[in-house]
Motif scaffolding. Structure first.
Motif, PDB file in Angstrom:
ATOM      1  N   ARG A  23       0.830  -1.216   0.000  1.00 43.54           N
ATOM      2  CA  ARG A  23       0.000   0.000   0.000  1.00 43.54           C
ATOM      3  C   ARG A  23       0.858   1.257   0.000  1.00 43.54           C
ATOM      4  O   ARG A  23       0.502   2.270  -0.561  1.00 43.54           O
ATOM      5  CB  ARG A  23      -0.910   0.001   1.222  1.00 43.54           C
ATOM      6  CG  ARG A  23      -2.072  -0.934   1.118  1.00 43.54           C
ATOM      7  CD  ARG A  23      -3.008  -0.729   2.309  1.00 43.54           C
ATOM      8  NE  ARG A  23      -4.214  -1.476   2.129  1.00 43.54           N
ATOM      9  CZ  ARG A  23      -4.419  -2.690   2.619  1.00 43.54           C
ATOM     10  NH1 ARG A  23      -3.483  -3.269   3.334  1.00 43.54           N
ATOM     11  NH2 ARG A  23      -5.556  -3.305   2.396  1.00 43.54           N
ATOM     12  N   LEU A  43      -5.014   4.353   4.116  1.00 47.81           N
ATOM     13  CA  LEU A  43      -5.279   3.572   2.907  1.00 47.81           C
ATOM     14  C   LEU A  43      -6.144   2.355   3.212  1.00 47.81           C
ATOM     15  O   LEU A  43      -7.043   2.010   2.443  1.00 47.81           O
ATOM     16  CB  LEU A  43      -3.962   3.151   2.258  1.00 47.81           C
ATOM     17  CG  LEU A  43      -3.108   4.303   1.708  1.00 47.81           C
ATOM     18  CD1 LEU A  43      -1.732   3.798   1.320  1.00 47.81           C
ATOM     19  CD2 LEU A  43      -3.794   4.989   0.549  1.00 47.81           C
ATOM     20  N   VAL A  44      -5.900   1.704   4.343  1.00 48.93           N
ATOM     21  CA  VAL A  44      -6.723   0.566   4.773  1.00 48.93           C
ATOM     22  C   VAL A  44      -8.159   1.028   5.004  1.00 48.93           C
ATOM     23  O   VAL A  44      -9.123   0.388   4.562  1.00 48.93           O
ATOM     24  CB  VAL A  44      -6.134  -0.082   6.048  1.00 48.93           C
ATOM     25  CG1 VAL A  44      -7.114  -1.061   6.678  1.00 48.93           C
ATOM     26  CG2 VAL A  44      -4.815  -0.767   5.735  1.00 48.93           C
ATOM     27  N   GLU A  47      -9.958   1.764   1.724  1.00 43.58           N
ATOM     28  CA  GLU A  47     -10.355   0.531   1.051  1.00 43.58           C
ATOM     29  C   GLU A  47     -11.577  -0.091   1.711  1.00 43.58           C
ATOM     30  O   GLU A  47     -12.502  -0.544   1.037  1.00 43.58           O
ATOM     31  CB  GLU A  47      -9.199  -0.472   1.037  1.00 43.58           C
ATOM     32  CG  GLU A  47      -9.547  -1.750   0.297  1.00 43.58           C
ATOM     33  CD  GLU A  47      -8.398  -2.743   0.271  1.00 43.58           C
ATOM     34  OE1 GLU A  47      -8.660  -3.893  -0.111  1.00 43.58           O
ATOM     35  OE2 GLU A  47      -7.258  -2.389   0.614  1.00 43.58           O
ATOM     36  N   ARG A  52     -12.235   0.235  -2.864  1.00 44.31           N
ATOM     37  CA  ARG A  52     -11.206   0.590  -3.848  1.00 44.31           C
ATOM     38  C   ARG A  52      -9.847   0.659  -3.169  1.00 44.31           C
ATOM     39  O   ARG A  52      -9.737   1.065  -2.023  1.00 44.31           O
ATOM     40  CB  ARG A  52     -11.521   1.937  -4.482  1.00 44.31           C
ATOM     41  CG  ARG A  52     -12.784   1.882  -5.292  1.00 44.31           C
ATOM     42  CD  ARG A  52     -13.029   3.167  -6.001  1.00 44.31           C
ATOM     43  NE  ARG A  52     -14.185   3.022  -6.859  1.00 44.31           N
ATOM     44  CZ  ARG A  52     -15.015   3.993  -7.124  1.00 44.31           C
ATOM     45  NH1 ARG A  52     -14.821   5.188  -6.606  1.00 44.31           N
ATOM     46  NH2 ARG A  52     -16.031   3.789  -7.916  1.00 44.31           N
ATOM     47  N   GLN A  53      -8.836   0.272  -3.903  1.00 42.79           N
ATOM     48  CA  GLN A  53      -7.487   0.293  -3.370  1.00 42.79           C
ATOM     49  C   GLN A  53      -6.688   1.443  -3.967  1.00 42.79           C
ATOM     50  O   GLN A  53      -6.826   1.756  -5.147  1.00 42.79           O
ATOM     51  CB  GLN A  53      -6.766  -1.012  -3.681  1.00 42.79           C
ATOM     52  CG  GLN A  53      -7.360  -2.207  -2.989  1.00 42.79           C
ATOM     53  CD  GLN A  53      -6.609  -3.482  -3.332  1.00 42.79           C
ATOM     54  OE1 GLN A  53      -6.107  -3.641  -4.437  1.00 42.79           O
ATOM     55  NE2 GLN A  53      -6.546  -4.383  -2.376  1.00 42.79           N
TER      56      GLN A  53
END
Length: 75
Positions: A23, A43-44, A47, A52-53
């Motif tokens: 990530r 970011l986790v 998501e 979405r990543q």
């Protein structure tokens, strides 16, 4: 929305392969351990909320390349 510009000739030549690409990859060493943990958690969370990543990568230089082409070369 403007059309995507074509890749530069041999666009990926000289673009280093980043190690531990997940990530977050801090290839420019901009973040301390706490900053890395905060960005990774954001970011986790993103998501989990959106499905979405996103990937964040820092690099010390683009070596004169356009950022969109450089990013494509990272994968």
């Amino acid at each position: 929305c403007a059309p995507a510009q074509p890749l530069e000739p041999v666009a990926c030549e000289g673009v280093p392969q980043l190690k531990n690409f997940g990530r977050l990859t801090d290839g420019a060493a901009m973040l301390d351990a706490r900053g890395q943990a905060q960005v990774t958690q954001a970011l986790v969370d993103y998501e989990a909320a959106t499905g979405r990543q996103l990937v964040v990568a820092t690099v010390p230089t683009l070596n004169g390349r356009r950022v969109d082409n450089y990013a494509r070369c990272l994968g």
